[in-house]
Structures are given as C-alpha cells and as structure tokens.
Write a protein that holds these residues in place. Structure first.
Motif, mmCIF file in Angstrom:
data_model
loop_
_atom_site.group_PDB
_atom_site.id
_atom_site.type_symbol
_atom_site.label_atom_id
_atom_site.label_comp_id
_atom_site.label_asym_id
_atom_site.label_seq_id
_atom_site.Cartn_x
_atom_site.Cartn_y
_atom_site.Cartn_z
ATOM 1 N N ALA A 15 0.823 -1.212 0.000
ATOM 2 C CA ALA A 15 0.000 0.000 0.000
ATOM 3 C C ALA A 15 0.854 1.259 0.000
ATOM 4 O O ALA A 15 0.604 2.199 -0.773
ATOM 5 C CB ALA A 15 -0.932 -0.007 1.212
ATOM 6 N N THR A 16 1.883 1.299 0.860
ATOM 7 C CA THR A 16 2.747 2.480 0.879
ATOM 8 C C THR A 16 3.564 2.584 -0.402
ATOM 9 O O THR A 16 3.871 3.688 -0.857
ATOM 10 C CB THR A 16 3.686 2.455 2.093
ATOM 11 O OG1 THR A 16 4.445 1.234 2.098
ATOM 12 C CG2 THR A 16 2.904 2.567 3.395
ATOM 13 N N GLY A 17 3.890 1.426 -0.995
ATOM 14 C CA GLY A 17 4.572 1.454 -2.281
ATOM 15 C C GLY A 17 3.715 2.096 -3.358
ATOM 16 O O GLY A 17 4.201 2.884 -4.181
ATOM 17 N N GLY A 107 8.889 2.083 -0.424
ATOM 18 C CA GLY A 107 7.662 2.862 -0.543
ATOM 19 C C GLY A 107 7.258 3.498 0.773
ATOM 20 O O GLY A 107 6.774 4.635 0.814
ATOM 21 N N THR A 108 7.470 2.777 1.869
ATOM 22 C CA THR A 108 7.163 3.324 3.195
ATOM 23 C C THR A 108 8.050 4.521 3.494
ATOM 24 O O THR A 108 7.581 5.558 3.992
ATOM 25 C CB THR A 108 7.353 2.241 4.272
ATOM 26 O OG1 THR A 108 6.500 1.139 3.988
ATOM 27 C CG2 THR A 108 7.036 2.786 5.649
ATOM 28 N N ASN A 109 9.335 4.394 3.214
ATOM 29 C CA ASN A 109 10.258 5.498 3.485
ATOM 30 C C ASN A 109 9.967 6.716 2.620
ATOM 31 O O ASN A 109 10.037 7.853 3.100
ATOM 32 C CB ASN A 109 11.697 5.018 3.288
ATOM 33 C CG ASN A 109 12.165 4.141 4.433
ATOM 34 O OD1 ASN A 109 11.907 4.419 5.593
ATOM 35 N ND2 ASN A 109 12.853 3.046 4.115
ATOM 36 N N ILE A 110 9.633 6.489 1.358
ATOM 37 C CA ILE A 110 9.289 7.622 0.495
ATOM 38 C C ILE A 110 8.009 8.285 0.988
ATOM 39 O O ILE A 110 7.901 9.515 1.026
ATOM 40 C CB ILE A 110 9.154 7.163 -0.973
ATOM 41 C CG1 ILE A 110 10.526 6.795 -1.533
ATOM 42 C CG2 ILE A 110 8.513 8.260 -1.827
ATOM 43 C CD1 ILE A 110 10.492 6.243 -2.952
ATOM 44 N N THR A 111 7.030 7.467 1.398
ATOM 45 C CA THR A 111 5.775 8.023 1.905
ATOM 46 C C THR A 111 6.004 8.866 3.155
ATOM 47 O O THR A 111 5.498 9.992 3.269
ATOM 48 C CB THR A 111 4.770 6.899 2.214
ATOM 49 O OG1 THR A 111 4.492 6.178 1.008
ATOM 50 C CG2 THR A 111 3.481 7.464 2.778
ATOM 51 N N LEU A 112 6.781 8.333 4.096
ATOM 52 C CA LEU A 112 6.992 9.036 5.357
ATOM 53 C C LEU A 112 7.918 10.236 5.215
ATOM 54 O O LEU A 112 7.603 11.343 5.669
ATOM 55 C CB LEU A 112 7.569 8.063 6.395
ATOM 56 C CG LEU A 112 6.660 6.926 6.855
ATOM 57 C CD1 LEU A 112 7.424 5.973 7.769
ATOM 58 C CD2 LEU A 112 5.425 7.463 7.564
#
Length: 340
Positions: A15-17, A107-112
C-alpha cells in the motif's frame, strides 16, 4: 527514520509502495513549472545536499540521535513537487547503494520522509507566510517551523502504519508517545539545520529559494531610452547567473559528506531507539543489498574507516547529483510531452 524490511506486513508495504509511486508519478507531471524557475541543477544539488546532511547524525540525549529529514527544506528551495522527486532520489540511492532502509520498505520510506514531510513542511510554511510580514526574510522562520512540525507528524504517520500492519504486537499508545516524543527532539535539530541553511541562501541568493520568489520586490528595468518597466520577481528577464553559487553549494556538500559526516553520532536514531525499547527492533530484516560494496556508508576493501567513510560519502553525493539531474530532466520531458 529509515524503516528497514520486516517492520510491516506485505499488504502495508504494498500500500505504501503504491502511495509512493503515485506521488512520484504526479510529481513528475507537475514539477515542470518549478523546474523552469529553479532549474534542474538546483534540484540535483538539493538532493545531494540532503543526502550528505542525512549522513550526519546529531545526539538528542539518552543515547539517541537524529538526522535531517529535509522535506520542508527541499520544498522551500525547489518547490513541493520537485521536493518529492528530490527526497525520492535520496531514499532510492540510500536504499539501493548503501542498504539504508529496506527495499520492500522503500515505498514506506518515500511516503513518510519524501511525501509527508514535504506536504506538511510546505503547507505550514505557506500558511505562516500568509501571516508574517511580506518580505523575503519571513521564509526562514516559516520554513523552520514547518520543518519542526513535519518530523513528529511523520513519526505519528509511522505509528498509524504500524497500527495497521506492524510485525510485532505492541501497545500503540506507547509507540505513539515514544515516537512523537523523541521525534519532537529530532525536529528541533531539523529546525536548526533548516534555519541555518535557508538563512545563508536567503542572505546571498534569495532568487534561488522557491518559497521566497513571490516575496521579492518587483524588478525595475530601464532601457536605453530611459523608459522603465516592472517585472514580477517570479518571472525575471535576466536572473543572476547561478553557476558560482551552485559551485559553492557543491563544494560545501562534498565537505559535509566527506569530512563532517565522519564525526556523526554513533547512537541509534529515534526509530531504532524506540524499536529497541518497545521490542519490535527484532523484526528488522537485512536489506537485499546488505552485501553492497557501499553498505553502511563505507567502501568495502578499504581498511581505514575514515578514508572508507569519506569516499563512500563522496561517491554518494556524485551518484545523487546524477540521479537527481536525470529525474529532473525526465520531469521536464514528461511535462513538455503532455503540453504538445
């Protein structure tokens, strides 16, 4: 706050990706106007600078450290859409070359760090600029507060994601309190760095600061016959050459990555510290590129850790500049193709 592989289950990571991919895709389409004003060279330098400064962990107390996230600073310098591309570039280089942050967690790191910090930092900055005096200098305090707020908000977003798909069951209230509490302290460091960098740029080249362009006084041009005309600052006819300023910025970036980073705090950052205290650090898995010759910001085969770290930092800056320029160019090409 680099999230490793293993902290979240597969659905949450997917999902975060998708969120990250969507944000990058939209930014590639929308960044063209910003790039016309700031130029791809500034985007590449901003990415390299954020990469370099993130190598310098600063102590925040009790055996914990933090480092610049950089979303608010990037948004102020190059605009929010370009800032998302800048932060994504940094996280991509860190994840693929230096095993800093997991690949399934990219994706999580880019989102956060690449989306939330940019959005929060930029909108807090813009809101404060509506209330502060309409002058270029107001960009510094506005962005400083935006930077301060963006870090604990990103920490709170991590907590929300963990509540949905965390690998280890822990009390979410305790996680929220610990993450936000420690990252308020990290946010203070972020605010200090942001204020120092923006103050220097605004004092010397305010025309290179995206958030300051609409606050500059109109340019009064006089032609050979003595006739005057006024030009809005966001559309200057003959802006000052930026080559020398960018050169100074590149040199300073190399200094940070190759020298100053060697004196970074060795304490775990806020996320690692909280993970160890609350017992979910054990869920972390090694990155698929953990055996990279540049993993952990050192060059394999070089025994001297100082030389190894300095060389890794310099390589990282060069790669980040190259990737940042390439992505900025891609954004310009995509936007030009859409308008044809």
């Amino acid at each position: 706050m680099h999230v490793p592989d293993g902290f979240f289950d597969a659905p949450t990571s997917i999902a975060t990706g998708l969120i990250a991919a969507g944000a990058v895709g939209v930014s590639l389409q929308r960044a063209n106007r910003e790039l016309r004003e700031t130029g791809p060279a500034l985007a590449g330098l901003t990415a390299a600078f954020v990469f370099a400064v993130q190598m310098v962990n600063f102590p925040v107390g009790a055996g914990t450290s933090g480092h610049l996230l950089g979303g608010a600073l990037a948004a102020a310098l190059v605009g929010p859409w370009t800032a998302v591309l800048v932060m994504s570039t940094v996280l991509l280089v860190q994840g693929l070359l230096f095993a800093d942050g997991g690949l399934t967690a990219l994706g999580t790191n880019i989102t956060l760090m690449g989306v939330i910090t940019v959005i929060v930092g930029y909108f807090v900055t813009r809101a404060l600029l509506q209330a502060l005096p309409k002058r270029v200098g107001s960009v510094v305090p506005a962005t400083t507060i935006g930077a301060l707020v963006s870090v604990p908000v990103a920490a709170l977003a991590f907590t929300g994601l963990y509540a949905v798909g965390g690998a280890v069951e822990i009390p979410i209230g305790k996680l929220a309190t610990a993450m936000v509490g420690w990252h308020i302290l990290v946010g203070l460091g972020e605010a200090v760095i942001t204020a120092a960098v923006l103050s220097a740029v605004v004092a010397t080249r305010p025309d290179l600061v995206y958030a300051a362009r609409h606050l500059q006084k109109d340019l009064v041009l006089v032609d050979a016959d003595g006739n005057t005309s006024t030009v809005a600052p966001d559309r200057p006819i003959a802006p000052k050459p930026a080559g020398r300023s960018l050169g100074v910025g590149v040199a300073f970036t190399f200094l940070i990555a190759g020298v100053i980073s060697l004196f970074a705090s060795a304490h775990p950052d806020g996320l690692e510290f909280v993970g160890a205290k609350l017992g979910f650090e054990s869920a972390a898995k090694d990155s698929a590129v953990a055996s990279s010759p540049l993993a952990d910001y050192g060059v394999s085969g070089i025994g001297n850790t100082q030389v190894s770290g300095a060389l890794a930092g310099i390589i990282g800056v060069l790669v980040t500049i190259a990737v940042g320029l390439a992505i900025a160019k891609l954004a310009s090409i995509r936007s030009a193709a859409r308008t044809e």
